[in-house]
Motif scaffolding. Structure first.
Motif, PDB file in Angstrom:
ATOM      1  N   LEU A  60      53.250  35.136  34.456  1.00 22.82           N
ATOM      2  CA  LEU A  60      53.643  36.253  33.597  1.00 22.82           C
ATOM      3  C   LEU A  60      52.750  36.334  32.360  1.00 22.82           C
ATOM      4  O   LEU A  60      52.377  37.427  31.919  1.00 22.82           O
ATOM      5  CB  LEU A  60      55.108  36.092  33.181  1.00 22.82           C
ATOM      6  N   ALA A  61      52.395  35.167  31.812  1.00 23.84           N
ATOM      7  CA  ALA A  61      51.514  35.152  30.640  1.00 23.84           C
ATOM      8  C   ALA A  61      50.126  35.676  30.990  1.00 23.84           C
ATOM      9  O   ALA A  61      49.495  36.390  30.189  1.00 23.84           O
ATOM     10  CB  ALA A  61      51.423  33.733  30.085  1.00 23.84           C
ATOM     11  N   GLN A  62      49.641  35.343  32.188  1.00 22.99           N
ATOM     12  CA  GLN A  62      48.338  35.857  32.619  1.00 22.99           C
ATOM     13  C   GLN A  62      48.352  37.382  32.722  1.00 22.99           C
ATOM     14  O   GLN A  62      47.417  38.049  32.274  1.00 22.99           O
ATOM     15  CB  GLN A  62      47.961  35.254  33.970  1.00 22.99           C
ATOM     16  N   ALA A  63      49.397  37.922  33.331  1.00 18.19           N
ATOM     17  CA  ALA A  63      49.496  39.379  33.461  1.00 18.19           C
ATOM     18  C   ALA A  63      49.581  40.038  32.092  1.00 18.19           C
ATOM     19  O   ALA A  63      48.973  41.097  31.856  1.00 18.19           O
ATOM     20  CB  ALA A  63      50.712  39.744  34.304  1.00 18.19           C
ATOM     21  N   THR A  70      43.014  44.364  28.143  1.00 17.97           N
ATOM     22  CA  THR A  70      42.483  45.638  28.632  1.00 17.97           C
ATOM     23  C   THR A  70      42.769  46.767  27.647  1.00 17.97           C
ATOM     24  O   THR A  70      41.912  47.629  27.403  1.00 17.97           O
ATOM     25  CB  THR A  70      43.088  45.977  29.999  1.00 17.97           C
ATOM     26  N   VAL A  71      43.971  46.769  27.079  1.00 20.93           N
ATOM     27  CA  VAL A  71      44.315  47.799  26.092  1.00 20.93           C
ATOM     28  C   VAL A  71      43.375  47.724  24.893  1.00 20.93           C
ATOM     29  O   VAL A  71      42.892  48.762  24.400  1.00 20.93           O
ATOM     30  CB  VAL A  71      45.790  47.629  25.647  1.00 20.93           C
ATOM     31  N   ARG A  72      43.097  46.527  24.422  1.00 19.16           N
ATOM     32  CA  ARG A  72      42.189  46.389  23.272  1.00 19.16           C
ATOM     33  C   ARG A  72      40.785  46.882  23.630  1.00 19.16           C
ATOM     34  O   ARG A  72      40.122  47.563  22.828  1.00 19.16           O
ATOM     35  CB  ARG A  72      42.141  44.929  22.812  1.00 19.16           C
ATOM     36  N   ALA A  73      40.335  46.526  24.841  1.00 18.01           N
ATOM     37  CA  ALA A  73      38.987  46.939  25.261  1.00 18.01           C
ATOM     38  C   ALA A  73      38.907  48.446  25.451  1.00 18.01           C
ATOM     39  O   ALA A  73      37.913  49.077  25.077  1.00 18.01           O
ATOM     40  CB  ALA A  73      38.602  46.215  26.544  1.00 18.01           C
ATOM     41  N   LEU A  74      39.936  49.047  26.029  1.00 19.86           N
ATOM     42  CA  LEU A  74      39.944  50.494  26.214  1.00 19.86           C
ATOM     43  C   LEU A  74      39.989  51.215  24.872  1.00 19.86           C
ATOM     44  O   LEU A  74      39.319  52.239  24.676  1.00 19.86           O
ATOM     45  CB  LEU A  74      41.142  50.914  27.071  1.00 19.86           C
ATOM     46  N   SER A  75      40.771  50.700  23.947  1.00 22.11           N
ATOM     47  CA  SER A  75      40.875  51.333  22.634  1.00 22.11           C
ATOM     48  C   SER A  75      39.567  51.214  21.862  1.00 22.11           C
ATOM     49  O   SER A  75      39.239  52.100  21.058  1.00 22.11           O
ATOM     50  CB  SER A  75      42.016  50.695  21.839  1.00 22.11           C
ATOM     51  N   ALA A  76      38.820  50.126  22.118  1.00 21.61           N
ATOM     52  CA  ALA A  76      37.545  49.937  21.424  1.00 21.61           C
ATOM     53  C   ALA A  76      36.412  50.718  22.087  1.00 21.61           C
ATOM     54  O   ALA A  76      35.375  50.955  21.464  1.00 21.61           O
ATOM     55  CB  ALA A  76      37.182  48.458  21.387  1.00 21.61           C
ATOM     56  N   CYS A 134      52.556  39.739  42.258  1.00 23.77           N
ATOM     57  CA  CYS A 134      51.794  40.989  42.318  1.00 23.77           C
ATOM     58  C   CYS A 134      52.269  41.914  41.200  1.00 23.77           C
ATOM     59  O   CYS A 134      53.482  42.068  40.987  1.00 23.77           O
ATOM     60  CB  CYS A 134      51.978  41.640  43.684  1.00 23.77           C
ATOM     61  N   PHE A 135      51.333  42.531  40.497  1.00 24.83           N
ATOM     62  CA  PHE A 135      51.671  43.414  39.385  1.00 24.83           C
ATOM     63  C   PHE A 135      50.894  44.726  39.487  1.00 24.83           C
ATOM     64  O   PHE A 135      49.772  44.760  40.018  1.00 24.83           O
ATOM     65  CB  PHE A 135      51.322  42.769  38.035  1.00 24.83           C
ATOM     66  N   THR A 136      51.496  45.773  38.955  1.00 29.20           N
ATOM     67  CA  THR A 136      50.754  46.995  38.668  1.00 29.20           C
ATOM     68  C   THR A 136      50.673  47.123  37.149  1.00 29.20           C
ATOM     69  O   THR A 136      51.688  46.956  36.444  1.00 29.20           O
ATOM     70  CB  THR A 136      51.426  48.243  39.260  1.00 29.20           C
ATOM     71  N   LEU A 137      49.481  47.389  36.660  1.00 28.90           N
ATOM     72  CA  LEU A 137      49.234  47.564  35.234  1.00 28.90           C
ATOM     73  C   LEU A 137      48.756  48.998  35.039  1.00 28.90           C
ATOM     74  O   LEU A 137      47.656  49.352  35.478  1.00 28.90           O
ATOM     75  CB  LEU A 137      48.182  46.568  34.735  1.00 28.90           C
ATOM     76  N   THR A 138      49.567  49.805  34.405  1.00 29.07           N
ATOM     77  CA  THR A 138      49.250  51.220  34.230  1.00 29.07           C
ATOM     78  C   THR A 138      48.834  51.469  32.785  1.00 29.07           C
ATOM     79  O   THR A 138      49.580  51.144  31.849  1.00 29.07           O
ATOM     80  CB  THR A 138      50.456  52.102  34.588  1.00 29.07           C
ATOM     81  N   PHE A 139      47.646  52.055  32.628  1.00 32.40           N
ATOM     82  CA  PHE A 139      47.081  52.290  31.301  1.00 32.40           C
ATOM     83  C   PHE A 139      47.000  53.789  31.035  1.00 32.40           C
ATOM     84  O   PHE A 139      46.590  54.559  31.901  1.00 32.40           O
ATOM     85  CB  PHE A 139      45.686  51.662  31.195  1.00 32.40           C
ATOM     86  N   ALA A 140      47.390  54.172  29.827  1.00 30.62           N
ATOM     87  CA  ALA A 140      47.365  55.586  29.443  1.00 30.62           C
ATOM     88  C   ALA A 140      46.907  55.697  27.993  1.00 30.62           C
ATOM     89  O   ALA A 140      47.244  54.855  27.152  1.00 30.62           O
ATOM     90  CB  ALA A 140      48.740  56.214  29.615  1.00 30.62           C
ATOM     91  N   LYS A 151      51.666  49.551  30.727  1.00 32.14           N
ATOM     92  CA  LYS A 151      52.992  49.319  31.293  1.00 32.14           C
ATOM     93  C   LYS A 151      52.841  48.358  32.469  1.00 32.14           C
ATOM     94  O   LYS A 151      52.104  48.640  33.415  1.00 32.14           O
ATOM     95  CB  LYS A 151      53.630  50.628  31.755  1.00 32.14           C
ATOM     96  N   ARG A 152      53.518  47.225  32.393  1.00 31.50           N
ATOM     97  CA  ARG A 152      53.464  46.215  33.456  1.00 31.50           C
ATOM     98  C   ARG A 152      54.696  46.312  34.334  1.00 31.50           C
ATOM     99  O   ARG A 152      55.799  46.510  33.833  1.00 31.50           O
ATOM    100  CB  ARG A 152      53.377  44.797  32.880  1.00 31.50           C
TER     101      ARG A 152
END
Length: 254
Positions: A60-63, A70-76, A134-140, A151-152
């Motif tokens: 869970l910590a890895q996810a 990813t959010v930080r990288a996308l925002s940058a 297994c996870f889905t990570l949705t970025f907006a 959203k995880r």
């Protein structure tokens, strides 16, 4: 005479007591072993349970780290190109499948995260065990700002099975495209990817140039349990005898 006649009786009693004591000792040994194995099994179960809980917490910590990073990288990132944003998500999540929804402007990465731990046995070590989720990570993008949200959601393992197959297909495609000779064309790339005409899950959509390299865009399809999954990949193949190995990155569209 009475003292003499009592001798055999006393000796018999002592002999019976020794036999009784011996029988009790013989009965106590298996009882003690049974108690020991019961406790050992109980203790091993408790240790394994704690290790499994720690492994699940690690997953869970890895996810969480992957989505937050990813959010930080996308925002940058200053790019708005879908292919570039898919590349950012790929670098931080290592997801083999990243779906782009142009209508809502969202990107959904499906990825598995895992943690290994040793399972304790009663007599011998039971060996390593892998906990995988297994996870889905949705970025907006958070309009109108440039920051992003994530959203995880934990999914059933079936959601990641097709992705594992696609990951294998991509690795195989890289090896085959690295051995290409002659001019790189869509027809030649298709032939190299499926030399035995077994209808491998590759559809070459286009071939282009980027500097001194050929870029081959391929749609990779897989299906597990009736659920079809597809992902576009751009394979970059350098020219010349000293060319670097073929690289592969997912792209938003083919």
């Amino acid at each position: 005479m009475a003292g003499i006649s009592s001798g055999p009786v006393v000796a018999g009693r002592r002999s019976r007591r020794r036999v009784t004591t011996g029988c009790l000792l013989l009965l106590m040994v298996p009882a003690a072993l049974l108690a020991y194995f019961w406790y050992a099994a109980w203790h091993a179960d408790r240790v394994n349970e704690r290790r499994e809980e720690a492994a699940a917490a690690s997953v869970l910590a890895q996810a969480r780290r992957a989505s937050d990073g990813t959010v930080r990288a996308l925002s940058a990132s200053r790019s708005t190109a879908p292919d570039a944003l898919v590349g950012v998500i790929r670098r931080h999540t290592h997801a083999p499948v990243i779906a782009y929804d142009p209508e809502h402007g969202t990107y959904t990465a499906t990825a598995a995260f895992s943690s290994d731990h040793d399972e304790k046995g009663v007599l011998l070590g039971a060996g390593p065990v892998r906990t995988e989720r297994c996870f889905t990570l949705t970025f907006a993008r958070k309009a109108p700002a440039t920051t992003w949200t994530a959203k995880r959601a934990e999914r059933d393992d079936s959601a990641c099975r097709s992705g594992r197959l696609i990951d294998f297909d991509v690795t195989l495609a890289r090896k085959r495209l690295a051995n290409m000779t002659g001019q790189v064309t869509p027809a030649e790339a298709a032939r190299v990817l499926d030399p035995a005409h077994r209808k491998r899950p590759y559809s070459v959509t286009k071939v282009g140039r980027s500097g001194d390299a050929d870029v081959i865009t391929v749609l990779v399809r897989e299906s597990v349990g009736g659920a079809a999954v597809q992902q576009c990949y751009a394979f970059t193949r350098g020219r010349g005898t000293d060319a670097a190995p073929v690289t592969a990155v997912p792209v938003a569209t083919c």
